[in-house]
Design a protein around this motif. Structure first.
Motif, PDB file in Angstrom:
ATOM      1  N   GLY A  37       0.785  -1.229   0.000  1.00 31.92           N
ATOM      2  CA  GLY A  37       0.000   0.000   0.000  1.00 31.92           C
ATOM      3  C   GLY A  37       0.814   1.275   0.000  1.00 31.92           C
ATOM      4  N   ALA A  38       2.120   1.191   0.251  1.00 30.48           N
ATOM      5  CA  ALA A  38       2.964   2.387   0.287  1.00 30.48           C
ATOM      6  C   ALA A  38       3.692   2.553  -1.041  1.00 30.48           C
ATOM      7  N   SER A  39       3.801   3.786  -1.495  1.00 29.96           N
ATOM      8  CA  SER A  39       4.491   4.076  -2.758  1.00 29.96           C
ATOM      9  C   SER A  39       5.883   4.632  -2.471  1.00 29.96           C
ATOM     10  N   LEU A  40       6.652   3.879  -1.683  1.00 28.80           N
ATOM     11  CA  LEU A  40       7.997   4.309  -1.319  1.00 28.80           C
ATOM     12  C   LEU A  40       8.888   4.416  -2.547  1.00 28.80           C
ATOM     13  N   LEU A  41       9.767   5.390  -2.524  1.00 36.16           N
ATOM     14  CA  LEU A  41      10.679   5.645  -3.637  1.00 36.16           C
ATOM     15  C   LEU A  41      11.925   6.316  -3.066  1.00 36.16           C
ATOM     16  N   ASP A  42      13.090   5.921  -3.536  1.00 38.22           N
ATOM     17  CA  ASP A  42      14.315   6.601  -3.132  1.00 38.22           C
ATOM     18  C   ASP A  42      14.353   7.996  -3.749  1.00 38.22           C
ATOM     19  N   TRP A  43      14.845   8.965  -2.977  1.00 42.21           N
ATOM     20  CA  TRP A  43      15.033  10.312  -3.498  1.00 42.21           C
ATOM     21  C   TRP A  43      16.128  10.299  -4.560  1.00 42.21           C
ATOM     22  N   PRO A  44      16.084  11.221  -5.506  1.00 40.66           N
ATOM     23  CA  PRO A  44      17.181  11.347  -6.468  1.00 40.66           C
ATOM     24  C   PRO A  44      18.359  12.153  -5.914  1.00 40.66           C
ATOM     25  N   VAL A  45      18.257  12.596  -4.651  1.00 38.92           N
ATOM     26  CA  VAL A  45      19.368  13.262  -3.969  1.00 38.92           C
ATOM     27  C   VAL A  45      19.644  12.514  -2.673  1.00 38.92           C
ATOM     28  N   SER A  46      20.852  12.691  -2.154  1.00 37.89           N
ATOM     29  CA  SER A  46      21.260  12.005  -0.934  1.00 37.89           C
ATOM     30  C   SER A  46      21.579  13.014   0.158  1.00 37.89           C
ATOM     31  N   LEU A  47      21.767  12.504   1.354  1.00 36.13           N
ATOM     32  CA  LEU A  47      22.203  13.381   2.442  1.00 36.13           C
ATOM     33  C   LEU A  47      23.522  14.052   2.086  1.00 36.13           C
ATOM     34  N   GLN A  48      24.416  13.314   1.457  1.00 35.90           N
ATOM     35  CA  GLN A  48      25.710  13.873   1.076  1.00 35.90           C
ATOM     36  C   GLN A  48      25.530  15.074   0.144  1.00 35.90           C
ATOM     37  N   ASP A  49      24.575  14.970  -0.791  1.00 32.23           N
ATOM     38  CA  ASP A  49      24.296  16.087  -1.699  1.00 32.23           C
ATOM     39  C   ASP A  49      23.845  17.334  -0.933  1.00 32.23           C
ATOM     40  N   LEU A  50      23.097  17.114   0.155  1.00 37.10           N
ATOM     41  CA  LEU A  50      22.485  18.236   0.872  1.00 37.10           C
ATOM     42  C   LEU A  50      23.339  18.791   2.002  1.00 37.10           C
ATOM     43  N   LEU A  51      24.416  18.107   2.390  1.00 34.00           N
ATOM     44  CA  LEU A  51      25.177  18.539   3.562  1.00 34.00           C
ATOM     45  C   LEU A  51      25.596  20.013   3.508  1.00 34.00           C
ATOM     46  N   PRO A  52      26.190  20.495   2.414  1.00 34.43           N
ATOM     47  CA  PRO A  52      26.579  21.922   2.418  1.00 34.43           C
ATOM     48  C   PRO A  52      25.377  22.864   2.484  1.00 34.43           C
ATOM     49  N   TYR A  53      24.243  22.418   1.982  1.00 35.79           N
ATOM     50  CA  TYR A  53      23.046  23.259   1.992  1.00 35.79           C
ATOM     51  C   TYR A  53      22.344  23.204   3.348  1.00 35.79           C
ATOM     52  N   TYR A  54      22.457  22.086   4.046  1.00 34.52           N
ATOM     53  CA  TYR A  54      22.007  22.047   5.436  1.00 34.52           C
ATOM     54  C   TYR A  54      22.831  23.030   6.268  1.00 34.52           C
ATOM     55  N   ASP A  55      24.150  23.008   6.072  1.00 27.96           N
ATOM     56  CA  ASP A  55      24.997  23.964   6.788  1.00 27.96           C
ATOM     57  C   ASP A  55      24.562  25.390   6.492  1.00 27.96           C
ATOM     58  N   ALA A  56      24.383  25.700   5.213  1.00 32.49           N
ATOM     59  CA  ALA A  56      23.999  27.062   4.822  1.00 32.49           C
ATOM     60  C   ALA A  56      22.653  27.450   5.414  1.00 32.49           C
ATOM     61  N   ALA A  57      21.696  26.512   5.412  1.00 31.37           N
ATOM     62  CA  ALA A  57      20.370  26.804   5.954  1.00 31.37           C
ATOM     63  C   ALA A  57      20.433  27.040   7.457  1.00 31.37           C
ATOM     64  N   GLU A  58      21.187  26.236   8.175  1.00 28.98           N
ATOM     65  CA  GLU A  58      21.295  26.409   9.629  1.00 28.98           C
ATOM     66  C   GLU A  58      21.963  27.728   9.984  1.00 28.98           C
ATOM     67  N   ILE A  59      22.967  28.110   9.213  1.00 30.95           N
ATOM     68  CA  ILE A  59      23.626  29.401   9.450  1.00 30.95           C
ATOM     69  C   ILE A  59      22.670  30.549   9.122  1.00 30.95           C
ATOM     70  N   LYS A  60      21.974  30.418   8.014  1.00 33.86           N
ATOM     71  CA  LYS A  60      20.989  31.429   7.607  1.00 33.86           C
ATOM     72  C   LYS A  60      19.914  31.614   8.684  1.00 33.86           C
ATOM     73  N   MET A  61      19.429  30.510   9.214  1.00 34.20           N
ATOM     74  CA  MET A  61      18.306  30.535  10.147  1.00 34.20           C
ATOM     75  C   MET A  61      18.742  30.739  11.602  1.00 34.20           C
ATOM     76  N   GLY A  62      20.047  30.563  11.856  1.00 36.01           N
ATOM     77  CA  GLY A  62      20.538  30.710  13.225  1.00 36.01           C
ATOM     78  C   GLY A  62      20.148  29.573  14.133  1.00 36.01           C
ATOM     79  N   SER A  63      20.148  28.346  13.620  1.00 41.69           N
ATOM     80  CA  SER A  63      19.728  27.191  14.420  1.00 41.69           C
ATOM     81  C   SER A  63      20.582  27.043  15.673  1.00 41.69           C
ATOM     82  N   THR A  64      19.939  26.905  16.814  1.00 42.48           N
ATOM     83  CA  THR A  64      20.669  26.669  18.055  1.00 42.48           C
ATOM     84  C   THR A  64      21.352  25.302  18.007  1.00 42.48           C
ATOM     85  N   HIS A  65      22.378  25.144  18.828  1.00 39.80           N
ATOM     86  CA  HIS A  65      23.148  23.893  18.891  1.00 39.80           C
ATOM     87  C   HIS A  65      23.947  23.626  17.621  1.00 39.80           C
TER      88      HIS A  65
END
Length: 521
Positions: A118-146
């Motif tokens: 019943g689930a339509s699971l699918l792998d993303w076409p991007v990986s965590l590795q692809d997003l790591l620099p953008y996670y960093d940029a987003a956290e810096i942009k947003m000022g995430s604590t910790h």
């Protein structure tokens, strides 16, 4: 603010929330003029009122919608399937501020979880590795604590109860963040005053939103033409199938046409598929960018539920930040628990007005009154976890109900997957155990609220037949159409989605800048 001629083929962004607001700033920062269409008004922080229902009516998207399916929302809130904002800044002006990242396995759920009936699971076409620099940029942009040296928020009483319970039952990963509300001044925003009222607007500007960050920064470039109260109603295309304009209605009901070089659509996972479906044409008879038939399908809203606990002594859970911390131990994938995926436990407080409305809709009597009487001595948490994508969970056009403009309203259909039910029950049981371990005299469960995490109705896919956009959010069918919001999520993961929306939008904007400079768009 730059005024862009309506006949000038511009970059047009629809929606000013986490995705649209982020793309608008990233493009204007790169010297690219942008028209930003926002359906709602330009409310400022000083306009907010610290009253739950008044603030809700001031900010929420209250245009008519319909709801079907077996989920309890269809019974309790049939005209309010989603609790989102219609104003500049979108739902970033309403969100709690929690900024956990996705895990690596959550980008590869089909590979990791296997085939679930019943689930339509699918792998993303991007990986965590692809997003790591953008996670960093987003956290810096947003000022995430910790994160990146940012200090944590102080612990409020609601969190102290959560943390004490976590220690009693053996949880190891409990903290007051990450959270995109300042513990000290940062990026022109002040430190939190711990007023307990940032869930429906944040008057102080301590909490990150595109209203207080990206939109003002984009306006300062002089390259943003911001048009509030401008409801997009159709995206048109030329004879080659390329987007060429956006039609929108202003606050007075007048129809306008803005020529478009490219369009970034970021209307939230309900309005985005609605607009694509309303933009059907002879070339795209089933809706713009919908050759796969996936527009509107695989709607996700996270598996949620709340647990509140009454104690002998005052807690005053409303003091301090609304979501002041989380437990991450259950966010892992461990099928031995009886379900795939995981969930977080996050502090949550409701004031008396919302507690009366959402604690257990439709109930009344001495037990219900007792819950309200005990609110000063109550602690609360929200369970939020990965729900399974299902093609039958979808947003469609309701041909029998129209909005104030005479256009078909979106109908949101949702049924829990058995995996969702098992996860929610596990969360309820473990939340109850946690609170009883620290002396709760009464514990009660609250059913899911109208959806605040709306995802998946224009999902990313490597194969065009499986989804709507590629790994950059670019339409498989229409080369100059991008989707920039949570609609692109292939699966929902366990984390609150805003950080990932911002990371993906930052990555998308970088891609668009490169494509424009190379002359490929």
């Amino acid at each position: 603010m730059k005024a862009i001629d309506k006949d000038e083929a511009a970059v047009v962004i629809i929606g000013s929330g986490a995705g649209g607001g982020t793309v608008a700033y990233e493009l204007t920062k790169a010297d690219i003029p942008v028209v930003l269409l926002e359906a709602g008004p330009f409310l400022r922080n000083e306009d907010y009122v610290n009253n739950e229902w008044e603030a809700f009516n001031q900010m929420a998207w209250l245009d008519p919608r319909t709801t079907t399916g077996s989920w309890r929302i269809a019974r309790d809130f049939p005209n309010l399937p989603a609790w989102i904002v219609k104003a500049v800044g979108g739902s970033t002006t309403h969100w709690s501020g929690a900024t956990p990242r996705f895990y690596a396995h959550e980008f590869k759920t089909r590979s990791m979880y296997g085939r679930l009936d019943g689930a339509s699971l699918l792998d993303w076409p991007v990986s965590l590795q692809d997003l790591l620099p953008y996670y960093d940029a987003a956290e810096i942009k947003m000022g995430s604590t910790h994160r990146h040296g940012r200090p944590p928020l102080p612990a409020n009483n609601n969190y102290k109860v959560l943390a004490a319970g976590a220690e009693k039952v053996g949880y190891k990963f409990c903290a007051t963040g990450p959270y995109a509300t300042n513990a000290e001044p940062y990026d022109g925003r002040p430190a939190s005053v711990q007023d307990g009222f940032n869930f429906q607007g944040d008057k102080s500007k301590a909490k990150w939103s595109t209203l207080v960050s990206e939109v003002p920064k984009a306006l300062k470039t002089g390259l943003l033409d911001l048009r509030p109260e401008s409801q997009a109603v159709q995206i048109t295309h030329d004879d080659k199938g390329r987007v060429d304009a956006v039609l929108y209605i202003d606050k007075d009901g007048n129809l306008h046409r803005q020529a478009a070089r490219l369009v970034c659509l970021a209307g939230n996972a309900i309005e985005t598929p609605r607009l694509l479906l309303m933009s059907a044409s002879p070339v795209f008879p089933d809706g713009l960018a919908n050759s796969s038939g996936m527009v509107g399908k695989n709607y996700m809203r996270h598996t949620t539920g709340s647990v509140y606990a009454e104690f002998d002594q005052p807690v005053r859970m409303w003091r301090g930040e609304t979501m002041a911390g989380l437990i991450a131990d259950e966010s892992r994938h461990d099928p031995d628990r009886g379900f795939a995926g995981g969930y977080y436990m996050e502090t949550l407080s409701l004031g008396p007005a919302f507690m009366a409305s959402f604690a257990d809709p439709g109930t009344w009597g001495p037990e219900f009154a007792g819950r309200l009487d005990a609110i000063e001595r109550t602690a609360g948490m929200w369970i939020v976890g990965e729900d399974m994508p299902q093609e039958s969970n979808r947003v469609t056009l309701n041909s029998t109900v129209t909005d104030q403009h005479g256009l078909p309203v979106p109908n949101v259909h949702y049924d829990d997957h058995p995996n969702d039910v098992a996860m929610r029950e596990h969360g309820y049981q473990h939340a109850e155990e946690l609170y009883r371990a620290v002396g709760a005299v009464n514990v009660w469960r609250t059913p899911p609220y109208p959806s605040t995490h709306n995802m998946g109705t224009a999902r990313m896919s490597a194969n065009p037949a499986d989804g709507v956009v590629d790994g950059f959010g670019r339409s498989h069918d229409v080369p100059n159409l991008f989707i920039s919001d949570g609609s692109v999520f292939t699966t929902g993961a366990s984390a609150n989605p805003t950080l990932t929306i911002v990371a993906l939008a930052t990555r998308q904007a970088e891609h668009i800048v490169g494509q424009l400079k190379a002359g490929d768009l």
